[in-house]
Motif scaffolding. Structure first.
Motif, short mmCIF file in Angstrom:
data_model
loop_
_atom_site.label_atom_id
_atom_site.label_comp_id
_atom_site.label_asym_id
_atom_site.label_seq_id
_atom_site.Cartn_x
_atom_site.Cartn_y
_atom_site.Cartn_z
N GLU A 92 -11.56 -42.08 25.56
CA GLU A 92 -10.80 -42.96 26.44
C GLU A 92 -9.88 -43.89 25.67
N LEU A 93 -10.05 -43.99 24.34
CA LEU A 93 -9.21 -44.88 23.56
C LEU A 93 -8.07 -44.15 22.87
N GLU A 94 -8.01 -42.83 22.98
CA GLU A 94 -6.97 -42.08 22.27
C GLU A 94 -5.60 -42.34 22.89
N ILE A 95 -5.53 -42.38 24.19
CA ILE A 95 -4.29 -42.67 24.89
C ILE A 95 -4.54 -43.91 25.72
N PHE A 96 -3.74 -44.95 25.54
CA PHE A 96 -4.11 -46.25 26.06
C PHE A 96 -2.90 -46.95 26.67
N SER A 97 -3.10 -48.21 27.01
CA SER A 97 -2.09 -48.97 27.73
C SER A 97 -0.84 -49.22 26.89
N GLU A 98 0.30 -49.38 27.59
CA GLU A 98 1.55 -49.70 26.91
C GLU A 98 1.55 -51.10 26.32
N VAL A 99 0.57 -51.93 26.71
CA VAL A 99 0.53 -53.29 26.20
C VAL A 99 0.30 -53.30 24.69
N LEU A 100 -0.47 -52.35 24.19
CA LEU A 100 -0.82 -52.32 22.78
C LEU A 100 0.17 -51.49 21.97
N ASN A 101 0.25 -51.82 20.67
CA ASN A 101 1.10 -51.03 19.78
C ASN A 101 0.41 -49.70 19.50
N GLY A 102 1.17 -48.63 19.47
CA GLY A 102 0.61 -47.31 19.25
C GLY A 102 1.45 -46.50 18.30
N PHE A 103 0.98 -45.28 18.07
CA PHE A 103 1.66 -44.35 17.17
C PHE A 103 1.92 -43.05 17.93
N ASN A 104 3.18 -42.64 17.96
CA ASN A 104 3.62 -41.50 18.74
C ASN A 104 3.76 -40.26 17.88
N VAL A 139 -4.46 -45.48 16.79
CA VAL A 139 -4.52 -45.61 15.33
C VAL A 139 -3.70 -44.49 14.68
N GLU A 140 -3.14 -44.81 13.53
CA GLU A 140 -2.21 -43.90 12.87
C GLU A 140 -2.90 -42.65 12.36
N HIS A 141 -4.14 -42.78 11.88
CA HIS A 141 -4.78 -41.61 11.28
C HIS A 141 -5.03 -40.51 12.32
N LYS A 142 -5.31 -40.89 13.56
CA LYS A 142 -5.51 -39.90 14.60
C LYS A 142 -4.19 -39.19 14.92
N ALA A 143 -3.10 -39.98 14.99
CA ALA A 143 -1.78 -39.39 15.23
C ALA A 143 -1.41 -38.42 14.12
N LYS A 144 -1.70 -38.79 12.85
CA LYS A 144 -1.38 -37.91 11.73
C LYS A 144 -2.22 -36.64 11.76
N GLN A 145 -3.45 -36.78 12.20
CA GLN A 145 -4.32 -35.60 12.30
C GLN A 145 -3.75 -34.58 13.27
N ILE A 146 -3.31 -35.04 14.45
CA ILE A 146 -2.70 -34.15 15.43
C ILE A 146 -1.37 -33.63 14.92
N GLY A 147 -0.60 -34.49 14.24
CA GLY A 147 0.67 -34.06 13.69
C GLY A 147 0.51 -32.96 12.66
N ASP A 148 -0.50 -33.06 11.82
CA ASP A 148 -0.76 -32.02 10.81
C ASP A 148 -1.13 -30.69 11.48
N GLU A 149 -1.90 -30.77 12.57
CA GLU A 149 -2.27 -29.56 13.31
C GLU A 149 -1.03 -28.86 13.86
N LEU A 150 -0.11 -29.65 14.42
CA LEU A 150 1.10 -29.08 15.01
C LEU A 150 2.06 -28.58 13.95
N SER A 151 2.07 -29.21 12.78
CA SER A 151 2.99 -28.80 11.71
C SER A 151 2.69 -27.39 11.22
N THR A 152 1.45 -26.96 11.36
CA THR A 152 1.09 -25.62 10.89
C THR A 152 1.76 -24.53 11.73
N THR A 153 2.26 -24.88 12.90
CA THR A 153 2.93 -23.91 13.76
C THR A 153 4.42 -23.80 13.45
#
Length: 337
Positions: free
Chosen positions: A69-81, A127-141
């Motif tokens: 429930e914390l992976e995608i959150f409110s616009e009030v907080l700063n996030g990493f896209n 958090v940035e590390h979760k975004a980077k983890q997903i980014g690395d997964e997508l980069s393999t494609t």
């Protein structure tokens, strides 16, 4: 004395429905992270649990990927896209299922004419590390993936200008508030982004009558405001807002309606700055962007109203718009200049 008693009875009849603030001052439950130790909710941004002292940044974290429930959150907080750069429609089609599996992002390819000039966010994390983890997964494609923070997209919004003047081999912008002038050679304009800001308003009045059910009257309105952003660099932009803008630069082509003028201005800018690509796809992808970036909303309580002699009611005005969404989209495209 009778008048005072009547006033008290009117207010007592409303009970807890009276709102003393126009905005909620607390955090929503989904905005408050769970402690991995005691499972209690804490205020966003804390480094440790206020109840048991468990740290959130070392070892098991309240921001861990296991807490869905914390992976995608409110616009009030700063996030990493997680952002995918411009790709051909065929590439998006090939990777659609994988994107949906990893991020939940679902892109309807048929609704968008050309994706080869659009950078799109496909997920947003706390958090940035979760975004980077997903980014690395997508980069393999083979996709071009970047991690872009909200802070970067909102750090320097485009400057609003009051008018544009076409000079010999130069284009001039005038700051809307200060009147300061900025001049550029047409080749210095690197990107033109256009879109429509949609603001929806709902006026709801609850009428209370004695011995009768409450009656709700609603009035809905929609306001459309076309805008143009011009960039000379990723962090240097200028905004044309039809409200208060002087379209005298159009000369004899100036029309009566601002909506017509903004279209003619876009054509004129494209002709005067032929090297600057024009990104006019925002209106096509605004529904897709809502999967990642929420619309900006506001609720205002107008308090108690008198309706007739003995009836009473209360009015609430709810509004939402995609201005913040457009600004982030525009600034994101500028990152790919």
């Amino acid at each position: 004395m009778a008048t005072e008693d009547k006033e008290v009875s009117v207010l007592e009849g409303l009970g807890s429905e009276i709102c003393i603030r126009s905005d909620d001052i607390g955090f929503l439950p989904e905005e408050m992270p769970l402690c991995p130790n005691c499972a209690r909710r804490n205020a966003p941004g804390r480094s440790n649990c206020i109840y048991c002292g468990e740290g959130f940044r070392t070892g098991a974290s309240a921001y861990d990927a296991s807490n869905e429930e914390l992976e995608i959150f409110s616009e009030v907080l700063n996030g990493f896209n997680v952002v995918i750069g411009p790709q051909r429609n065929s590439v998006w089609t090939d990777q659609r299922n994988r994107l949906k599996m990893l991020t939940g992002f679902d892109l309807q390819i048929a609704d968008i004419a050309d994706l080869s000039q659009i950078a799109l966010p496909v997920a947003r994390y706390s958090v940035e590390h979760k975004a980077k983890q997903i980014g690395d997964e997508l980069s393999t494609t083979g996709l071009e993936v970047r991690i872009v923070s909200d802070a970067l997209l909102e750090a320097a919004p485009p400057m609003r200008i009051r008018c544009i003047e076409i000079l010999p081999k130069q284009i001039q912008f005038t700051n809307f508030n200060t009147g300061q002038v900025y001049r550029f050679h047409p080749s210095e304009i690197k990107l033109i982004v256009s879109g429509t800001i949609r603001e929806e308003r709902v006026h709801a009045t609850v009428k209370k009558k004695r011995n009768r059910p409450d009656k709700v009257d609603k009035q809905e309105s929609v306001n459309l405001t076309p805008m143009i952003d011009l960039y000379t660099a990723p962090d240097v932009g200028f905004r044309v807002n039809t409200n208060g803008f002087d379209f005298s630069c159009l000369g004899v082509n100036k029309a009566m309606l601002a909506a017509d003028n903004i279209e003619r201005l876009l054509v004129m800018l494209g002709e005067f700055c032929p090297e600057a690509p024009t990104n006019n796809h925002f209106d096509e992808v605004t529904g897709v962007l809502c999967q990642v970036w929420d619309l900006e909303s506001h609720k205002d309580h107008r308090g108690v109203l008198r309706i007739g002699l003995e009836n009473k009611g209360r009015t609430t005005v709810t509004s939402r718009n995609n201005l913040r969404q457009f600004t982030k989209y525009s600034r994101l495209q500028a990152r790919y200049i």
